[in-house]
Write an enzyme that holds these catalytic residues in place. Sequence first.
Site, PDB file in Angstrom:
ATOM      1  N   GLU A  20       0.830  -1.197   0.000  1.00  0.00           N
ATOM      2  CA  GLU A  20       0.000   0.000   0.000  1.00  0.00           C
ATOM      3  C   GLU A  20       0.877   1.264   0.000  1.00  0.00           C
ATOM      4  O   GLU A  20       1.835   1.306   0.754  1.00  0.00           O
ATOM      5  CB  GLU A  20      -0.906   0.025   1.232  1.00  0.00           C
ATOM      6  CG  GLU A  20      -1.983   1.090   1.114  1.00  0.00           C
ATOM      7  CD  GLU A  20      -2.924   1.153   2.315  1.00  0.00           C
ATOM      8  OE1 GLU A  20      -2.544   0.681   3.401  1.00  0.00           O
ATOM      9  OE2 GLU A  20      -4.032   1.675   2.145  1.00  0.00           O
TER      10      GLU A  20
ATOM     11  N   ALA B  18       1.267  -2.197  10.800  1.00  0.00           N
ATOM     12  CA  ALA B  18       0.722  -3.426  10.240  1.00  0.00           C
ATOM     13  C   ALA B  18       0.025  -3.128   8.923  1.00  0.00           C
ATOM     14  O   ALA B  18      -0.181  -1.972   8.574  1.00  0.00           O
ATOM     15  CB  ALA B  18      -0.265  -4.062  11.209  1.00  0.00           C
ATOM     16  N   MET B  19      -0.349  -4.198   8.200  1.00  0.00           N
ATOM     17  CA  MET B  19      -1.074  -4.041   6.933  1.00  0.00           C
ATOM     18  C   MET B  19      -2.118  -5.132   6.821  1.00  0.00           C
ATOM     19  O   MET B  19      -1.852  -6.302   7.069  1.00  0.00           O
ATOM     20  CB  MET B  19      -0.084  -4.114   5.770  1.00  0.00           C
ATOM     21  CG  MET B  19      -0.731  -3.996   4.400  1.00  0.00           C
ATOM     22  SD  MET B  19      -1.441  -2.333   4.124  1.00  0.00           S
ATOM     23  CE  MET B  19      -2.718  -2.739   2.947  1.00  0.00           C
TER      24      MET B  19
ATOM     25  N   HIS C 260      -7.480  -3.022  14.629  1.00  0.00           N
ATOM     26  CA  HIS C 260      -7.516  -2.078  13.498  1.00  0.00           C
ATOM     27  C   HIS C 260      -7.465  -2.860  12.176  1.00  0.00           C
ATOM     28  O   HIS C 260      -8.287  -2.650  11.284  1.00  0.00           O
ATOM     29  CB  HIS C 260      -6.336  -1.101  13.633  1.00  0.00           C
ATOM     30  CG  HIS C 260      -6.139  -0.163  12.482  1.00  0.00           C
ATOM     31  ND1 HIS C 260      -6.190   1.200  12.613  1.00  0.00           N
ATOM     32  CD2 HIS C 260      -5.867  -0.385  11.172  1.00  0.00           C
ATOM     33  CE1 HIS C 260      -5.969   1.773  11.449  1.00  0.00           C
ATOM     34  NE2 HIS C 260      -5.764   0.832  10.549  1.00  0.00           N
ATOM     35  N   GLU C 261      -6.508  -3.775  12.087  1.00  0.00           N
ATOM     36  CA  GLU C 261      -6.363  -4.540  10.840  1.00  0.00           C
ATOM     37  C   GLU C 261      -7.574  -5.429  10.608  1.00  0.00           C
ATOM     38  O   GLU C 261      -8.017  -5.619   9.480  1.00  0.00           O
ATOM     39  CB  GLU C 261      -5.074  -5.371  10.864  1.00  0.00           C
ATOM     40  CG  GLU C 261      -3.796  -4.586  11.142  1.00  0.00           C
ATOM     41  CD  GLU C 261      -3.643  -3.323  10.323  1.00  0.00           C
ATOM     42  OE1 GLU C 261      -4.075  -3.316   9.159  1.00  0.00           O
ATOM     43  OE2 GLU C 261      -3.104  -2.326  10.854  1.00  0.00           O
TER      44      GLU C 261
ATOM     45  N   GLU D  14      -9.502   4.080   6.827  1.00  0.00           N
ATOM     46  CA  GLU D  14      -8.558   4.245   7.939  1.00  0.00           C
ATOM     47  C   GLU D  14      -9.194   4.827   9.196  1.00  0.00           C
ATOM     48  O   GLU D  14      -8.884   4.413  10.314  1.00  0.00           O
ATOM     49  CB  GLU D  14      -7.365   5.100   7.513  1.00  0.00           C
ATOM     50  CG  GLU D  14      -6.450   4.418   6.505  1.00  0.00           C
ATOM     51  CD  GLU D  14      -6.013   3.033   6.928  1.00  0.00           C
ATOM     52  OE1 GLU D  14      -6.014   2.728   8.137  1.00  0.00           O
ATOM     53  OE2 GLU D  14      -5.682   2.229   6.040  1.00  0.00           O
TER      54      GLU D  14
END
Length: 881
Positions: free
Chosen positions: A137, A281-282, A314-315, A337
Amino acid sequence: MSNTPLLDDARLTRNEANARSELIEIASYHLELDLRDAMDLERATYPVTTTLHFTSTTAGADTFLNYMGHTVESVVLNGESLDVDQVAGSARILLPGLAEQNTVVIRSQSYYSHSGEGLHRFVDPVDGQVYLYSQFEPADARRVYPNMEQPDLKAAFHVTMIGPDTWTLASNGVETDREQLTEGIAQVQFAPTKPTSTYLTTFLAGPYAQFADTWNGHEETGAAPVDLRIFTRQSLVEYVDVAELFDQTQRGLTWFHDQFQVAYPWGKYDQAFVPEYNLGAMENPGLVTFNEAYIFTSRATISQHTSRATTIMHEMCHMWFGNLVTMKWWDDLWLKESFADFFGSKAVADATNLPGAWQSFAHQRKAWAYLQDSYPTTHPIVADIVDLEAARQNFDGITYAKGAAVIKQLFHYVGEAAFLQACQTYFERFAFGTAELPDFLEILEEVSNRDMHEWSAAWLQTSGPATLHATVEPTGAVTIRQDSTDPLTGETVLRPHHIFVSIFTLDDNDQLVSSSESEVIIPTGETSVIVEDLTIPAEQPRVVLVNHHDQTYAQVAFDQASLEAVTTYPVIDPHSTAIATVWSTLWTMVRNATFSATSFVRAAAKLANSIDDVSMHDRVLQQAVAGIKEFAPEGQRKRLTKILSTALMDGLVQLEPGSDRQRSVARALAILSQDTVSLAAEITFLLAGDETSELSPGLQIDDEMKWLLLSRLASLERIDMIRLDDELTAAHTATNELYYRTAVAALPDQAHRTALWVQVYNGVDAEGTPLSNAHLTATALGLSASQPGFLAEHFQALLEGLMFIWESRSNNLATRTINGLFPMNHKPIKGGPAVQEKHPVVVSIDAWLAQYTDAPAALQRIVVERRTDIVNRLVAQATKF
Ligand SMILES: [Zn+2]
C-alpha cells in the site's frame, strides 16, 4: 529508461486511473513468483510471470500496466509478442490495440527490496536465515508484478509461489496444491482470491515458525470457523505470546461479527510478524503483516500490550472496511482508515480485558491529529489526491487520527444503533466493490433520518480544530464558546459538538475530582451555548473542563483558575480521559508558546506519578523531557533537568518495584541523560544494577533497557566502541543490531560521525551496500542523539542534497533520511519570539522553498513541517512567560 518518457512515469494520476477503469474490467491475474534462489544474496532479482485476463469496452484502444521491476523479458498480448524496447519503460508497460477480450502474459525480473516496499528480503543475524515478505500500500505491488495499480480495478488473484520446500510459502488464499518441482524446491498454489485490489495482495516466504488455532465461527451471521495462524522468524519463537495473540484474534472476530453482522469473507486469518517493517501493520485479506516490534523481546508494559491489541483490531476491522468495500481512489482513504482506527480502539475497550484503549486514543492518536492539523500543510479529512505521490503523503494524522476522532464524534451524534446499521448496509450494498464518501453518507441519512451534508461539510471538508473556551459568568453560569477558523480558507467554521463539561474541585485528599457534570450540544453554526446546570464553587481551586469524556475533536482552552489548579493538584478520573484532555492541552500550549515549558516540566515532575494510566504516565514523562531539551530556554535547562531527574530517581524507588510505571521512569531518565554529563553516574549505576538494586528495585535491565542506557553512555563518552562490539557479540539479534547502530552513531568522535552522516545521506554503507530502512533510521537516530550541534553543522549540505535524496531512493527511504538528518534544535536569536522567523536556519529553509517551488509536493511538505517544528521551538524558547 525508454524512448517514451511516459513509460518511465511512476506517477499515476487520478485522471489516468479513472480513464483506465472506464475502459477496462479485469477478470483475473495469474501470478507466479519464483523465489527458489532467494537465499543467494548475490542475486538481486527473481523471476515473475504475470497473466492478466481483461476486457476492454473499446476495441483498438490502448492501455498500460504499472511495473517497476528490474527487466521486462517478454510481453505477449493476445498471442502476439510485442517489442519490449518499444512497450516497456521503468514504470509502465504499454498494451496497444486491445481486443474486447484480452490476455497478456509478461515474463520479468523483479527486485528484492531493502526499503520495506515491494518484496523485502531480510537476513537474520542470529542464524543467517533469509526471510521475505511484501508490503504494497498504496502502490508497490507494481514493484513485484505488472498490474493496473489502482484500488477500483479489483480482480481474482491466482497465485503460485516457488521456493525451498522447507519454507513457509503463503499468500492471501489458502494453500490448495503443493508439488515437488525439483529436489528441495516446492511449487505451491493458493485458492483464487475474491475480487481484491492490487495493494491488498501479499506474499510471505521464508523459514517462518508457525502457530495454529481456530476461531469457531458465528452462528447469527452463519460465519464458518476460520483457521488462524501466526508466523514469526525462528529466532523469535520463544518470545511469541501465542495464547494472548490467538485469544485477542478470536475475541475480535466474534466482536466484529456482532457489530457488523456480515460474515468474514476471506477464508483463513494469518498474522505474520515481519522484520524491518515500515508501518505498524497491513490488512492484507487473509494474511495480515505486523511490525515485528510487536513480538516483545524485552519486558513490555501493559500499554504496549494494549497498543498491540489495538493494531490487531484495526487490521481486523479492515477485513470489512477497506477489503470488502474499498475506496474507489485514494481521496477516500479515510473511508477505511478512520473507521479502522475508531473500531480498533473500541474493539479493545469492549472485547478484551486490556486497559487504556480510549485513553491512548485521547492522548496519543488525537495528539497526532492536533499536531498534523496545526501544520500549514494540513488538509480536510476528505483530501484531493491527484496522483499516487499525493496518496503516499496522505497516510497521516489527519486521515487516521482526526478521521477517527470525527467518526467517534459521529458515532455519538447519530447513536450506536443507526451507526452500526449503516455499516451493515454499506457492506451489503458494496461488497467486493468500491465506494466513495457520498455512498456512506447516503446510507447514514437513510438509517438516521438526519441531513448528513451539513455534518460532512463542517467536519470532513474543512481543516483545523476548533478551540473550545469556557467562561464563568458572574451569575455562575458557564458559557462555552467555539473559536474556529479554517487555516486554509480563513473562514469561520462552526461545527456541531456533543460534549460533556465538568467541574472538578478538591476532595479531602487534595485531589481534583469531578463534582458536577453537564451534557452540552453546540449545534452547527452556533458560536456559543450557555450551560445552566453546573455548580461553580465560589472558592478555588476548581477546574472547568470542557470535553471531559473526549467525545469531540477540538482543542480546549483553560481559564486562569483552571490552569493553576491542574498544574498544582492531581486530577483523578476513573476513566482517565479527563487526565488525557488536561495533559494534552498543556502540551499543546507548550508547543504554541502559550504556556511555558518550565511550568510544564515542574508540573510533570510533581504530578506525573499520580497518573495511573501507564501509557499516559509514560507520555507525560517523555513530554517533560522534550520540554527541557526542545522548548525550555537554555538558561533554565540545567535546573529543570535537576528537578525532573530528582523526581524520576524518586519514582524509581517509590513506584512499585518492577512495575510498568517504574519502567517508564527509567526510560525517561535515560532519555533525559542524553548529553547531560551530570546524569552519567546515575545511568552507569542503573546499567550495573539488577532487580535487587536499591536505586531501582525490581527494574529489569533487559536488552531494551540495557541498550538505551549504553547508547546514553556512548553519547557521553563513558564507554567506547569495544564495549559496544562486545555487547553485540554477546547477543547478536536483529533488534540488538539496531540498538548497536544507534549507540555507535552516538559516540562523539567527529570523523566517525561524519562518515556515518555521509552513509545515511547517500543511503549506502561503507562497502557501498544499500542501507535497509531500519539500519538507516537506527544510524540517524544515533547521530541526533548526542552533540546537538552536529546535525546543524551539516545542515547546508543536507539542504543542497534534498533533491538528490528524493530522487535517488524510494519515498519512504527519502523521508527517513531527511527526517533523520534534519537538525531540529537551535538556539533562538536575540529579539524575542517575533523575530525567530529570521533565524538563519529558518531563512535557509525559506530560501530552499523559494528556490525549489517545483520540487515534489511530498518533499516540500516535509520541509514545511520541519520548519514549523523548528520555529515553534525557537518561539517557545524566546518567549518570556
Ligand atoms: Zn489501517
